[in-house]
Design an enzyme around this catalytic site. Structure first.
Site, PDB file in Angstrom:
ATOM      1  N   ASP A 289      27.958  86.296  60.989  1.00  0.00           N
ATOM      2  CA  ASP A 289      27.754  84.863  60.725  1.00  0.00           C
ATOM      3  C   ASP A 289      28.484  84.343  59.495  1.00  0.00           C
ATOM      4  OD1 ASP A 289      26.244  86.183  58.849  1.00  0.00           O
ATOM      5  OD2 ASP A 289      24.436  84.975  59.147  1.00  0.00           O
ATOM      6  N   GLU A 290      29.464  85.071  58.982  1.00  0.00           N
ATOM      7  CA  GLU A 290      30.212  84.546  57.835  1.00  0.00           C
ATOM      8  C   GLU A 290      31.640  85.068  57.834  1.00  0.00           C
ATOM      9  OE1 GLU A 290      29.141  86.017  53.885  1.00  0.00           O
ATOM     10  OE2 GLU A 290      27.768  87.429  54.848  1.00  0.00           O
TER      11      GLU A 290
ATOM     12  N   ASP B 255      29.618  80.076  56.049  1.00  0.00           N
ATOM     13  CA  ASP B 255      28.384  80.823  56.282  1.00  0.00           C
ATOM     14  C   ASP B 255      27.497  80.018  57.229  1.00  0.00           C
ATOM     15  OD1 ASP B 255      26.419  82.702  56.119  1.00  0.00           O
ATOM     16  OD2 ASP B 255      25.793  82.227  54.080  1.00  0.00           O
TER      17      ASP B 255
END
Length: 369
Positions: A119-120, A21
């Site tokens: 974003d993860e 993350d």
């Protein structure tokens, strides 16, 4: 508890799953681009306009969080909390480019890979990582490589399944690493508030609290029939998760037929600033996914739910395919105008359908400034 012979359980126990993350992703990218912003409160979102701006915070730096600012907060409130913060507009094209670079790094470390947002991502390493001690060293290599190539930090959670690794990645942010071995899963999960379990939103948390369930341990030990009576099928699923049982596999790529986002308000509201601001943030998220997948769309759909739980959808189909975020915003706001002034909103959502992959040889009208 499921029998020991269950093959899914055995497979889950053997797995080592990473959840990566990025830390305050949008804000971190902005600071990378402008090093003079380092250690300053940076807020990415709408224009605050002296505290009277519409819209919400998309994300903010950890320095801004010290002032009580968080994602989805009205931008006007964020301005009141920290008027000296650096307010920046969302630059999804920039973030999508950095995201693509990060995901390419992560794929290089993965035998199986699943990107779940800009974003993860989850990944399962190859056979060279044989135990959780080696997994910890492997995670450090991932973190170092992301930092070296992209000049931003990430936090990594390592566990025996997606559930545990997802929760673990948020434990020591920013730039954190948390490893949870199979024998430690219950000790890790049980002290946590039930809100840390995926799927437990505000309304579900409220229901559980009325049942006297505040911590994961209490949820894990609750009678499954009682949970099912209150929460339906989700009750059984939540009890499984509270006990650290998650058999969900990584899905490397799915056929995407639609992209949508919805958000429930903490309190039912008829405040047009809150409603349009939340919708604007959802639209930015939808557009980010469009850019990530290089999709064009042709239909925009708006969903609203009122305080009495009545739900309505409205759609509009365009004459051409496009990826223009302003087309989504303009159309969604036009559809929303049909419902304003009626009752208090409980939920708003927006989605795009009739998707097709963009041919990079094409030049769209919206590509020109």
């Amino acid at each position: 508890m499921m029998p020991a012979s269950n093959p899914k359980k055995n497979s889950s126990e053997r797995r080592i799953v990473f959840h990566v993350d990025m830390d305050s992703f949008f804000a971190s990218v902005e600071v990378r681009e402008r090093p003079e912003l380092k250690n300053l409160p940076v807020i990415v979102g709408s224009d605050p306009k002296g505290g009277s701006g519409r819209g919400v915070v998309s994300t903010c730096s950890y320095e801004a969080r010290k002032y009580g600012i968080h994602s989805a907060m009205p931008i006007s409130q964020a301005y009141r909390f920290c008027p000296d913060a650096v307010f920046l507009p969302v630059n999804m094209k920039l973030y999508a480019g950095v995201s693509a670079g990060v995901m390419e790094i992560l794929r290089g470390f993965a035998e199986k890979f699943q990107q779940v947002s800009v974003d993860e991502a989850y990944l399962i390493p190859g056979s060279g990582v044989r135990n959780f001690e080696e997994a910890a060293l492997y995670a450090l290599r991932i973190k170092d490589e992301v930092q070296r190539q992209q000049k931003i930090t990430c936090s990594v959670g390592v566990g025996p399944n997606k559930l545990v690794s997802k929760i673990a990645s948020g434990f020591q942010k920013p730039d954190g690493l948390t490893v949870v071995r199979p024998e430690d899963v219950r000790d890790f999960l049980f002290p946590l508030p039930v809100s840390r379990i995926p799927g437990v939103g505000e309304k579900t948390e409220e229901t559980l609290k009325k049942m006297g369930i505040n911590r994961v341990e209490e949820l894990a030990n609750c009678d499954v029939q009682m949970l099912s009576e209150k929460l339906g099928k989700m009750g059984f699923r939540l009890k499984q998760l509270a006990n650290g049982l998650d058999f969900e596999e990584l899905v490397e790529k799915e056929s995407v037929k639609s992209i949508s986002r919805h958000g429930t308000f903490a309190e039912d509201t008829d405040d047009p600033v809150k409603v349009s601001g939340s919708l604007d943030l959802l639209i930015e998220s939808v557009h980010g996914s469009l850019m990530k997948h290089s999709f064009l769309f042709k239909t925009i759909t708006l969903t609203v739910r009122f305080e009495d739980f009545s739900t309505y959808t409205r759609s509009r189909t365009l004459s051409i395919w496009t990826s223009d975020v302003f087309v989504i915003k303009r159309t969604a706001m036009q559809l929303l105008s049909e419902f304003t002034g009626r009752r208090k909103f409980r939920l708003v959502g927006v989605g795009v359908t009739k998707l097709r992959e963009r041919d990079e040889r094409q030049t769209l009208i919206t590509d020109f400034p």
